[in-house]
Write an enzyme that holds these catalytic residues in place. Structure first.
Site, mmCIF file in Angstrom:
data_model
loop_
_atom_site.group_PDB
_atom_site.id
_atom_site.type_symbol
_atom_site.label_atom_id
_atom_site.label_comp_id
_atom_site.label_asym_id
_atom_site.label_seq_id
_atom_site.Cartn_x
_atom_site.Cartn_y
_atom_site.Cartn_z
ATOM 1 N N CYS A 1 6.015 -2.614 -7.649
ATOM 2 C CA CYS A 1 5.232 -3.034 -8.539
ATOM 3 C C CYS A 1 4.368 -4.211 -8.182
ATOM 4 O O CYS A 1 4.616 -4.804 -7.066
ATOM 5 C CB CYS A 1 5.947 -3.359 -9.929
ATOM 6 S SG CYS A 1 6.789 -2.111 -10.506
ATOM 7 N N GLY B 1 0.955 0.295 -7.320
ATOM 8 C CA GLY B 1 1.748 1.046 -8.618
ATOM 9 C C GLY B 1 0.553 1.856 -9.527
ATOM 10 O O GLY B 1 -0.459 0.961 -9.973
ATOM 11 N N ASN C 1 8.350 -7.863 -10.464
ATOM 12 C CA ASN C 1 8.305 -6.833 -9.383
ATOM 13 C C ASN C 1 9.601 -7.255 -8.597
ATOM 14 O O ASN C 1 10.103 -8.351 -8.153
ATOM 15 C CB ASN C 1 6.997 -7.351 -8.197
ATOM 16 C CG ASN C 1 7.142 -6.930 -7.104
ATOM 17 O OD1 ASN C 1 6.748 -7.063 -6.191
ATOM 18 N ND2 ASN C 1 7.831 -5.392 -7.175
ATOM 19 N N GLY C 2 10.544 -6.183 -8.224
ATOM 20 C CA GLY C 2 11.746 -6.158 -7.431
ATOM 21 C C GLY C 2 12.601 -5.319 -8.245
ATOM 22 O O GLY C 2 12.503 -4.820 -9.263
ATOM 23 N N TYR D 1 4.024 -0.939 5.437
ATOM 24 C CA TYR D 1 3.532 0.314 4.503
ATOM 25 C C TYR D 1 2.941 -0.473 3.194
ATOM 26 O O TYR D 1 1.654 -0.030 2.827
ATOM 27 C CB TYR D 1 4.321 1.058 4.149
ATOM 28 C CG TYR D 1 3.966 1.915 3.028
ATOM 29 C CD1 TYR D 1 3.131 2.959 3.323
ATOM 30 C CD2 TYR D 1 4.526 1.901 1.903
ATOM 31 C CE1 TYR D 1 2.673 3.714 2.312
ATOM 32 C CE2 TYR D 1 4.260 2.649 0.890
ATOM 33 C CZ TYR D 1 3.250 3.482 0.988
ATOM 34 O OH TYR D 1 2.563 4.569 -0.017
HETATM 35 P P1 AMP Z 1 7.489 11.435 4.026
HETATM 36 O O1 AMP Z 1 7.931 11.543 5.335
HETATM 37 O O2 AMP Z 1 6.747 12.986 3.756
HETATM 38 O O3 AMP Z 1 8.482 11.377 2.924
HETATM 39 O O4 AMP Z 1 6.297 10.469 3.626
HETATM 40 C C1 AMP Z 1 6.094 9.630 4.747
HETATM 41 C C2 AMP Z 1 4.754 9.065 4.351
HETATM 42 O O5 AMP Z 1 5.079 8.466 3.000
HETATM 43 C C3 AMP Z 1 4.132 8.068 5.353
HETATM 44 O O6 AMP Z 1 2.785 8.511 5.306
HETATM 45 C C4 AMP Z 1 4.269 6.502 4.459
HETATM 46 O O7 AMP Z 1 2.842 6.065 4.764
HETATM 47 C C5 AMP Z 1 4.324 7.042 2.903
HETATM 48 N N1 AMP Z 1 5.539 6.237 2.490
HETATM 49 C C6 AMP Z 1 6.375 5.284 3.107
HETATM 50 N N2 AMP Z 1 7.216 4.569 2.066
HETATM 51 C C7 AMP Z 1 6.680 4.978 0.907
HETATM 52 C C8 AMP Z 1 7.037 4.649 -0.451
HETATM 53 N N3 AMP Z 1 7.920 3.924 -0.622
HETATM 54 N N4 AMP Z 1 6.183 5.189 -1.336
HETATM 55 C C9 AMP Z 1 5.421 5.946 -1.231
HETATM 56 N N5 AMP Z 1 4.692 6.439 0.151
HETATM 57 C C10 AMP Z 1 5.634 6.112 1.184
#
Ligand code: AMP
Length: 453
Positions: free
Chosen positions: A9, A35, A109-110, A250
């Site tokens: 968040c 978010g 957030n957390g 990320y």
């Molecule tokens: P997947 O391996 O298909 O689950 O998705 C990997 C992708 O999701 C990568 O391109 C990351 O940039 C992205 N990603 C990594 N962590 C998260 C997260 N917590 N929420 C949403 N997307 C994420």
């Protein structure tokens, strides 16, 4: 009880500005990447706390008319991300309550790690909960505290919670900002152009509203904003920093500075380190947009292999509702990411992404690149294998669904149908964020399983 209530968040607080709710609104736009599920703002005008929140993007929730009703010179805001469970508007924030000292609103957030325990104790003492959010615990703890002043009640309440929290509280006349002792999630303090103050999850919000960065709220610190005075700082907990390294990998926006460093620079360093430890002969380096862009630039610079835009991302696709058949699912991916055929046809391609979680994204992308004519596809990931779920505020699936928890790197490489696959290692990741190999100021639990709380 449902898992993952407050993951990923953003929070913002504005204090001492005539257009506080508008500044909160603009800030939430800058923080939208943290978010997209729900958004909300509470403002305070000295007499009342006003709240508007709903499901959807900031742009959908607010308009000129409803923003006008958020009167007052202080405001707090929130964007919420959640993949699991209840989409109820009740689970949107700020959480607002009337209690014996007046009115208050909280944004969080957390993730609180002892939320269930605290909630059960409160329920036994007669508390009634409206939502599944751990943040609601705080409202009850504050309302039930025997102390006479809100400040003392907040101090009381935060002693009873554990886990990750960057919090902003709003009363009718004051604002409070607090970070847990580990400083898992970021929270920065800035000065508004007219002398008021802003706190926000990321500094990209400061840039948007013309605020200047003062410093981060320290782990374990509580800031009190009152009248026109400088915020007063109280050390509630002894700080023991465990900053979330995934913010650099990320989460955060590349134009933000979190935990004192440029996100873009650390991400580019990850790409450079990756090129040094995991080289491969190829014609092009391409990113998975947008997350993989800075690391791919770093990889290209360090390897000398040309950087190209090999995949186009459509920015106007939000969540799509078409899911049922495989064919439709594949179409959905192509809607969001499409290959630049002329660039990649016949080429040996290094594709860089920030992380592999379930592995489904990489698998689809590699298939797509091969269908578009790439002769080889080498996957490079600018973080170590994601092997363990996060309990401190990042939305990660359970261990069963984390591909790296269940397969070797070669197994994953076969699954995603890449010609080769390599990850960054932990030491190189730490180097990328300018930390020594034995630095223990970062939480790396998602890569190492070493949990702190
Ligand atoms: P997947 O391996 O298909 O689950 O998705 C990997 C992708 O999701 C990568 O391109 C990351 O940039 C992205 N990603 C990594 N962590 C998260 C997260 N917590 N929420 C949403 N997307 C994420």
């Amino acid at each position: 009880m449902r898992e993952n209530m407050n993951e990923k968040c953003a929070v913002v607080g504005i204090f001492g500005h005539e257009e506080a709710s508008k500044l909160a609104y603009f800030s939430l736009h800058a923080l939208q990447h943290r978010g997209q599920e729900a958004a909300g703002i509470s403002s305070a005008d000295g007499e009342k706390v006003h709240t508007i929140k709903d499901r959807g993007l900031v742009m959908k929730v607010f308009n000129e008319e409803n923003l006008k009703t958020l009167k007052g010179s202080s405001a707090i805001g929130h964007t919420r991300y959640s993949t699991a469970g209840d989409d109820s508007i009740l689970d949107a924030q700020p959480v607002f309550a009337r209690y014996d000292l007046g009115e208050m609103a909280i944004v969080h957030n957390g993730n609180l790690t002892n939320a269930e325990e605290v909630r059960n104790r409160l329920i036994k003492r007669g508390a009634i909960f409206q939502t599944f959010m751990d943040t609601e615990n705080l409202i009850h703890l504050i309302a039930k505290s025997e102390k006479d002043h809100l400040l003392d009640r907040i101090i009381d309440a935060v002693q009873k919670i554990e886990g990750a929290f960057s919090l902003v509280f709003l009363s009718r006349t004051k604002m409070f900002a607090m970070r847990d002792r580990f400083g898992f999630r970021p929270l920065s303090l800035g000065r508004l152009p007219n002398g008021g103050y802003i706190v926000a999850s990321e500094t990209c919000a400061f840039d948007l509203v013309g605020a200047t960065f003062i410093r981060d709220v320290e782990p374990g610190e509580l800031l009190i904003f009152e009248d026109k005075k400088e915020p007063i700082s109280i050390k509630i907990f002894e700080p023991t920093p465990k900053h979330c390294i995934f913010e650099y990998v990320y989460f955060a926006r590349p134009d933000s500075s979190v935990f004192g460093q440029s996100v873009y620079e650390t991400r580019k360093n990850m790409g450079k380190e990756l090129a040094l430890i995991e080289p491969v002969e190829a014609d092009l380096v391409i990113p998975v947009p947008d997350g993989g862009v800075p690391a791919a630039i770093g990889y290209a610079q360090a390897s000398g292999i040309p950087y190209e835009m090999g995949i186009m991302r459509n920015h106007y696709i939000g969540r799509t509702f078409i899911e049922p058949t495989q064919e439709m699912r594949d179409l959905k991916v192509k809607m969001k990411l499409s290959p630049m055929t002329d660039i990649i046809k016949g080429k040996r391609v290094i594709v860089v992404d920030d992380s592999i979680v379930r592995g489904t994204t990489s698998r689809r992308i590699i298939r797509m690149l091969k269908e578009a004519g790439a002769s080889e596809v080498h996957m490079r990931v600018s973080s170590p294998p994601t092997t363990d779920p996060c309990f401190y505020g990042v939305d990660t699936p359970s261990k069963d669904n984390l591909i790296a928890a269940n397969m070797s790197t070669q197994g994953i490489c076969d699954y995603i149908e890449a010609d080769s696959l390599a990850y960054l290692d932990e030491a190189s990741l730490l180097r990328s964020v300018n930390a020594a190999a034995d630095d223990d100021n970062y939480c790396t639990a998602c890569f190492t399983g070493k949990y702190i709380v």
